[in-house]
Design a protein around this motif. Sequence first.
Motif, PDB file in Angstrom:
ATOM      1  N   SER A  80       1.011  -1.055   0.151  1.00 33.74           N
ATOM      2  CA  SER A  80       0.559   0.109  -0.013  1.00 33.74           C
ATOM      3  C   SER A  80       0.995   1.463  -0.573  1.00 33.74           C
ATOM      4  O   SER A  80       1.877   1.436   0.749  1.00 33.74           O
ATOM      5  CB  SER A  80      -1.212  -0.373   1.581  1.00 33.74           C
ATOM      6  N   HIS A  81       0.006   2.444  -0.312  1.00 35.92           N
ATOM      7  CA  HIS A  81       0.861   3.183  -0.867  1.00 35.92           C
ATOM      8  C   HIS A  81       1.170   4.391   0.438  1.00 35.92           C
ATOM      9  O   HIS A  81       1.669   5.476   0.550  1.00 35.92           O
ATOM     10  CB  HIS A  81       0.400   4.527  -1.917  1.00 35.92           C
ATOM     11  N   LYS A  82       0.272   3.571   1.470  1.00 40.21           N
ATOM     12  CA  LYS A  82      -0.530   4.485   2.933  1.00 40.21           C
ATOM     13  C   LYS A  82       1.472   3.758   4.268  1.00 40.21           C
ATOM     14  O   LYS A  82       0.502   4.191   4.697  1.00 40.21           O
ATOM     15  CB  LYS A  82      -1.559   4.396   3.615  1.00 40.21           C
ATOM     16  N   GLU A  83       2.222   2.756   3.647  1.00 37.86           N
ATOM     17  CA  GLU A  83       2.803   2.686   4.403  1.00 37.86           C
ATOM     18  C   GLU A  83       3.899   3.497   4.344  1.00 37.86           C
ATOM     19  O   GLU A  83       4.043   4.718   4.486  1.00 37.86           O
ATOM     20  CB  GLU A  83       4.230   0.903   4.224  1.00 37.86           C
ATOM     21  N   ASP A  84       4.317   3.674   5.786  1.00 37.02           N
ATOM     22  CA  ASP A  84       5.212   4.989   6.142  1.00 37.02           C
ATOM     23  C   ASP A  84       6.525   4.588   5.245  1.00 37.02           C
ATOM     24  O   ASP A  84       6.384   3.628   4.702  1.00 37.02           O
ATOM     25  CB  ASP A  84       5.999   4.619   7.325  1.00 37.02           C
ATOM     26  N   LYS A 110       5.358   6.615  -3.378  1.00 36.79           N
ATOM     27  CA  LYS A 110       3.811   6.561  -2.911  1.00 36.79           C
ATOM     28  C   LYS A 110       3.033   6.284  -4.146  1.00 36.79           C
ATOM     29  O   LYS A 110       1.868   5.930  -4.086  1.00 36.79           O
ATOM     30  CB  LYS A 110       3.660   7.765  -1.628  1.00 36.79           C
ATOM     31  N   LYS A 111       3.067   7.871  -4.773  1.00 37.23           N
ATOM     32  CA  LYS A 111       2.969   8.346  -5.910  1.00 37.23           C
ATOM     33  C   LYS A 111       2.668   6.900  -7.093  1.00 37.23           C
ATOM     34  O   LYS A 111       1.920   6.201  -7.754  1.00 37.23           O
ATOM     35  CB  LYS A 111       2.744   9.300  -6.655  1.00 37.23           C
ATOM     36  N   ILE A 112       3.575   6.196  -7.281  1.00 37.85           N
ATOM     37  CA  ILE A 112       3.848   5.100  -8.546  1.00 37.85           C
ATOM     38  C   ILE A 112       3.659   4.227  -7.140  1.00 37.85           C
ATOM     39  O   ILE A 112       2.455   3.538  -8.691  1.00 37.85           O
ATOM     40  CB  ILE A 112       5.405   5.165  -7.804  1.00 37.85           C
ATOM     41  N   LEU A 113       3.031   3.419  -6.850  1.00 39.54           N
ATOM     42  CA  LEU A 113       2.754   2.473  -5.458  1.00 39.54           C
ATOM     43  C   LEU A 113       1.259   2.529  -6.170  1.00 39.54           C
ATOM     44  O   LEU A 113       0.257   2.028  -6.540  1.00 39.54           O
ATOM     45  CB  LEU A 113       3.352   2.322  -4.057  1.00 39.54           C
TER      46      LEU A 113
END
Length: 159
Positions: A80-84, A110-113
């Motif tokens: 997830s892009h919401k990981e730290d 984050k954007k790429i993931l």
Amino acid sequence: MNLEKILAISGKPGLYVLKVQTRTGFVAESLLDGKKITVNLKSNVSLLSEISVYTYEGEKPLAEIMDKIAAKESNGAAISHKEDNATLAAYFKEVLPDYDEERVYPSDIKKILNWYNMLEAKGLVVDEEPAAGAAEETPAVVEEEAVAEKTKKAKKVKE
């Protein structure tokens, strides 16, 4: 992975597929909800096929990076892009070991993931190798058919 008609529109969430070009802009369909929107030429739009990521050796196209993520995940969803940020950086380092850590920010990762997971959820993450293999076989089949055609014509001429 073909990202030719996939768009990121500034100020709009998610990704879009280019549908039709108009005189004043274009029509795009959201990958999130399927709604079509019109976008004028003044909007800040990025084609995913034109985006690159900085590495120490130059720039790598986004499609190549997405292919590496797909290979790592067996065409499944990525983390997830919401990981730290530390987890995201470690994951991205596995995918692209030589990415420039000073020029590629956590927000970029984050954007790429997020984009990868959106494309994967819609079934747009596909392995293109079988298609390339089929393309390599096609000329041989066509050549065999051409030889067979010439042989038939030669037999008719002799008769």
